[in-house]
Structure formats: C-alpha cells, structure tokens
Design a protein around this motif. Structure first.
Motif, PDB file in Angstrom:
ATOM      1  N   MET A   1       0.863  -1.198   0.000  1.00 14.87           N
ATOM      2  CA  MET A   1       0.000   0.000   0.000  1.00 14.87           C
ATOM      3  C   MET A   1       0.887   1.231   0.000  1.00 14.87           C
ATOM      4  N   ARG A   2       1.462   1.482  -1.171  1.00 16.92           N
ATOM      5  CA  ARG A   2       2.477   2.523  -1.306  1.00 16.92           C
ATOM      6  C   ARG A   2       1.843   3.863  -1.697  1.00 16.92           C
TER       7      ARG A   2
ATOM      8  N   ASP B   1       9.488   2.513  15.662  1.00 18.69           N
ATOM      9  CA  ASP B   1       8.962   1.276  15.093  1.00 18.69           C
ATOM     10  C   ASP B   1       8.197   1.577  13.786  1.00 18.69           C
ATOM     11  N   PHE B   2       7.373   2.617  13.839  1.00 16.72           N
ATOM     12  CA  PHE B   2       6.595   3.044  12.671  1.00 16.72           C
ATOM     13  C   PHE B   2       7.532   3.452  11.524  1.00 16.72           C
ATOM     14  N   ASP B   3       8.562   4.251  11.874  1.00 18.31           N
ATOM     15  CA  ASP B   3       9.504   4.708  10.842  1.00 18.31           C
ATOM     16  C   ASP B   3      10.165   3.514  10.150  1.00 18.31           C
ATOM     17  N   GLU B   4      10.510   2.500  10.949  1.00 23.19           N
ATOM     18  CA  GLU B   4      11.155   1.318  10.354  1.00 23.19           C
ATOM     19  C   GLU B   4      10.184   0.554   9.453  1.00 23.19           C
ATOM     20  N   LEU B   5       8.960   0.367   9.969  1.00 22.07           N
ATOM     21  CA  LEU B   5       7.985  -0.410   9.187  1.00 22.07           C
ATOM     22  C   LEU B   5       7.533   0.317   7.919  1.00 22.07           C
TER      23      LEU B   5
ATOM     24  N   ASN C   1       9.341   2.249   6.106  1.00 25.98           N
ATOM     25  CA  ASN C   1      10.475   2.444   5.199  1.00 25.98           C
ATOM     26  C   ASN C   1      10.201   1.764   3.848  1.00 25.98           C
ATOM     27  N   ASN C   2      10.624   2.368   2.764  1.00 23.42           N
ATOM     28  CA  ASN C   2      10.431   1.804   1.410  1.00 23.42           C
ATOM     29  C   ASN C   2       8.981   1.712   0.956  1.00 23.42           C
TER      30      ASN C   2
END
Ligand SMILES: Cc1cc2nc3c(=O)[nH]c(=O)nc-3n(C[C@H](O)[C@H](O)[C@H](O)COP(=O)(O)O)c2cc1C
Ligand SMILES: [Fe+2]
Ligand SMILES: [Fe+2]
Length: 413
Positions: free
Chosen positions: A340-341, A360-364, A366-367
């Motif tokens: 869901m980009r 945690d949100f920033d990591e998940l 990512n990309n």
C-alpha cells in the motif's frame, strides 16, 4: 440449484457461499462469496474452475450440473486455471467421479495438482497459445497470467463465444443477489459490488498489481464479449467496465489513490484516543472524505480496503513495550505486505516513559514511498497545544490530499 446459461453451450454452475469461516482463513466475508464454476459443452465436456467442499458447495455443483443436463462421469476435461483450493478443493473427489477426465493446468499448476491431490496421471500441461478443441465449434485458447494471484495462474478463452474465464482476475467478494450478470444488476446493488470488489482486491490481489497490469496488457488484443471470473459477477453486458475498474485498483499502489483520508487508531487508556477529535476537526476543516477505524476492534480486512483506496493515511498508536501497539503493528505489516504505497501520512501517539512507537513506525514504513508529515508524539495526555498541532497537521494533510485528482470514473453497467 439450477445452472445458468451464459452463451450457447456455456453454463455457470457455481455456489454462493454463506459461512462463518474466514476466506483464506483470515478475511471475514459477512456478505459471503461466490465460487464460480463453468461447464462448456462441445462434443466433449469441460468444467472450468471448481469449488472447495465448503457450506455444501460440492453438492450444489453436482446438482447444477444435472440441471444442464451433464452427467459428472461424462466430463472430459477439468480445467484448473489456478490451483488455490477455493477453486480446486473438489479436484480429488471429482477425479473419482469423472475417472476419464483429463486435468488441464500450466506446468506449475500440474506440480500443485500432485502436491495437493496426489494426482499424477491424466494431467496435461498447457502454455500460452495452446488450444483445445471440444468439437461443435467450441475451442479454447490458454494464456498464462503468472502471479494473478499465484505463479501458476492462467486464463482460458473460448473462441466462438469470445468468453474469457479469467480466474481470480476481475473477481469480488459477495454472493450474487438474484442474478450472476452485470447487465441484470440493479443500480442499488452497485455500491455493494464496488465495496466487495475493492475489499477483495485490497485483501487478495493488491500485492500483485504489477502482474495484473501486465496480464491486462497481454490480453488486450483478444476480443472479449464476456468475462467469467472465479468470484463475483459474470460480465457479459460491459466487460470493459470491470477491466477499467481493475486498472484503477491496480494503479492505487503505483501512484497516489483517491483524494480521501483513512484514519486508523488504537489506544489502551484513551490518551492517544484523546487526539482523535482534533485530527478529525482538521480534516473536516478542509472538507475531505474520511473513514475511521479502530484497532483491534475493526477487522483489518475492511481497513485494508479503505487504506488502499485513500491517498491520505493517519495512524494513531501508543507505545507498547517499546514498539507500536501490537494490533497496529500487525496492520502496518499487512499494509507493507500488500504494497500500500504512495500515501500522504500523519503519525500520532502517546507514550509513558521513553516512547518507541514512532521509531517502530519509521522502520515499518520504510520503502513504502510514503510522504510523512512531522509526527505528533506526546507523553501521557495531549495538551491543548499538542491537540492544536494535531489539528493543524491533519488540515495540512487534507490540503495535500485534496490536490490529488479523483481516479473513479467508472462507466455505468
Ligand atoms: C502494556 C504497556 C506497555 C507499555 N510500554 C511502553 C513503552 O515501552 N514505552 C513507553 O514509553 N511507554 C509504554 N507504556 C506507556 C503507554 O505508552 C502510555 O501509558 C500511553 O499514554 C498509553 O496511551 P493510550 O492511553 O493511548 O493507550 C506502556 C503501557 C502499557 C499498558
Ligand atoms: Fe486465488
Ligand atoms: Fe479465488
């Protein structure tokens, strides 16, 4: 259950399933699902797509077959476009009832026929461009559409009637409500189908959007009069409508989707929740359509449908043991899995001591090609300054979302 004639020698014999079970063991289907199966009769008889033994579906299938009439033991070909068990669970049994029938699948499909049902004999593999003549003018052509939805997927095209048996492509959740056909669907059922089709797409197909667009491109030179998918409506009036809908859905994760916002929040003690009204005030000030879901109270299946469709996404979650609230983490994981980009995103949430949800949100995220505004994180209860900041940022997100052009331009059917 009576078979439904689609064209000369072509019949729908599917089953409309109402069940408490979850689809794929994960997605609720409160409005049911249709497992579409088809009989094509020339001199030889073929069945395309089966059912699984679910809520009496196998019984319905055999009874519908009788009404054509077709005697199950006379079936010559079992065509399995896609080996997922919702369409093939009945293979083992049908193979016993129709002992002379040859199973037709792609080479990867044949491996799964063996893997799931231990059937090795009387399995014929086909590839793109191969044909099968049933006699009396009925002739199939096969075309592989890998990864729509599994790697072995193909479609079957009947040349004389220009019918495309499209497997999961162009499918939907939802049972038929009085007619299997698009051109017999009353206007007041159309929002139901749009909702069930979009949610099906977001849950099942979204990850494979690039393959969907490739498949549609590969099939563009074939003249199609009827699209007969393995779930949902049979499109014989305006098949181009469902193709355009699927192109629209497939593009929702290739670029920003519709100018709408989906807010998903969770809260243990109401501190994160206390921000919600400020967030909604900000969105309302810009008059942007909004859908609101709470985790874990609302099921991710429905949340995915609206997140997928919306260019704007607002996530509110407290910190829970140094990470996001677990149901939100699960949801984010699904959003990532389903690709869901391209979203405009705002994050907010409460913490008690050192936080962690935001990291945690920033990591998940990512990309994910998400355009993320400044986060609104706060200790304990949000102060009035923090609430104002949330309202202003939500309004800013809404303004950005408003600039995105609307994609919904469906023709009527
Ligand atoms: C089970 C549990 C785990 C928590 N883990 C953390 C943590 O790791 N770090 C932190 O800063 N706060 C932690 N907290 C504190 C909460 O984040 C804090 O109480 C916050 O205000 C809760 O927001 P809510 O009312 O929206 O649930 C935890 C609270 C609970 C109940
Ligand atoms: Fe499937
Ligand atoms: Fe399916």
């Amino acid at each position: 259950m009576q078979a439904v004639k689609i064209a000369d020698g072509i019949y729908w014999i599917g089953a409309n399933i109402h069940t408490e079970d979850l689809f794929e063991g994960i997605w609720p289907i409160p409005k049911g699902v249709a497992l579409n199966s088809y009989i094509v009769k020339g001199d030889k008889i073929a069945i395309i797509e089966l059912v699984r033994e679910w809520a009496g579906a196998h019984h319905i299938l055999l009874e519908s077959m009788k009404s054509i009439p077709v005697d199950v033991k006379d079936i010559d070909y079992i065509i399995l476009n896609h080996l997922e068990p919702d369409h093939t669970g009945f293979t083992y049994m049908l193979h016993k009832l129709a002992p002379n029938a040859e199973i037709i699948a792609t080479p990867k499909g044949a491996e799964l026929v063996d893997g799931f049902y231990e059937i090795k004999n009387n399995v014929k593999t086909v590839k793109t461009g191969d044909t099968l003549d049933l006699g009396r003018g009925k002739e199939f052509m096969f075309a592989e559409i890998p990864n729509v939805h599994w790697p072995e997927t193909m479609v079957t095209y009947e040349k004389s009637t220009k019918t495309l048996f499209s497997s999961d492509a162009f499918g939907a959740y939802g049972v038929h409500k009085g007619s299997i056909f698009d051109d017999e669907t009353p206007d007041d059922h159309k929002p139901y189908w749009e909702e069930e089709m979009l949610r099906y797409y977001a849950n099942i197909v979204a990850m494979f959007s690039t393959s969907v667009l490739k498949a549609i491109d590969a099939l563009k030179d074939i003249e199609i009069k009827t699209i007969a998918p393995s779930h949902g409506l049979v499109w014989r009036g305006k098949p181009e409508v469902v193709v355009k809908k699927y192109i629209r859905y497939a593009n929702y994760n290739q670029d920003y989707a519709e100018p709408e916002i989906c807010v998903v929040w969770g809260s243990m003690y109401g501190n994160t929740g206390a921000m919600l009204s400020s967030i909604l005030k900000g969105i309302a000030s810009e008059n942007v359509p909004v859908k609101i879901y709470r985790v874990p109270n609302d099921d991710p299946s429905f949340i995915l449908g609206d997140v997928y469709k919306s260019a704007g996404l607002i996530i509110g979650t407290p910190t829970y043991e140094y990470e996001m609230f677990p149901p939100m983490k699960y949801l984010l994981d699904l959003l990532k899995k389903k690709r869901m980009r391209f979203k405009k995103v705002l994050f907010f949430g409460s913490y008690g001591w050192s936080g962690g949800a935001q990291k945690d949100f920033d990591e998940l995220s990512n990309n994910m090609k998400w355009d993320i505004l400044e986060p609104v994180v706060f200790r304990g209860y949000p102060t009035s300054e923090i609430q104002k900041k949330g309202e202003d940022l939500a309004a800013e997100l809404a303004r950005q979302v408003k600039e995105i052009p609307t994609k919904i331009k469906d023709e009527d059917y």
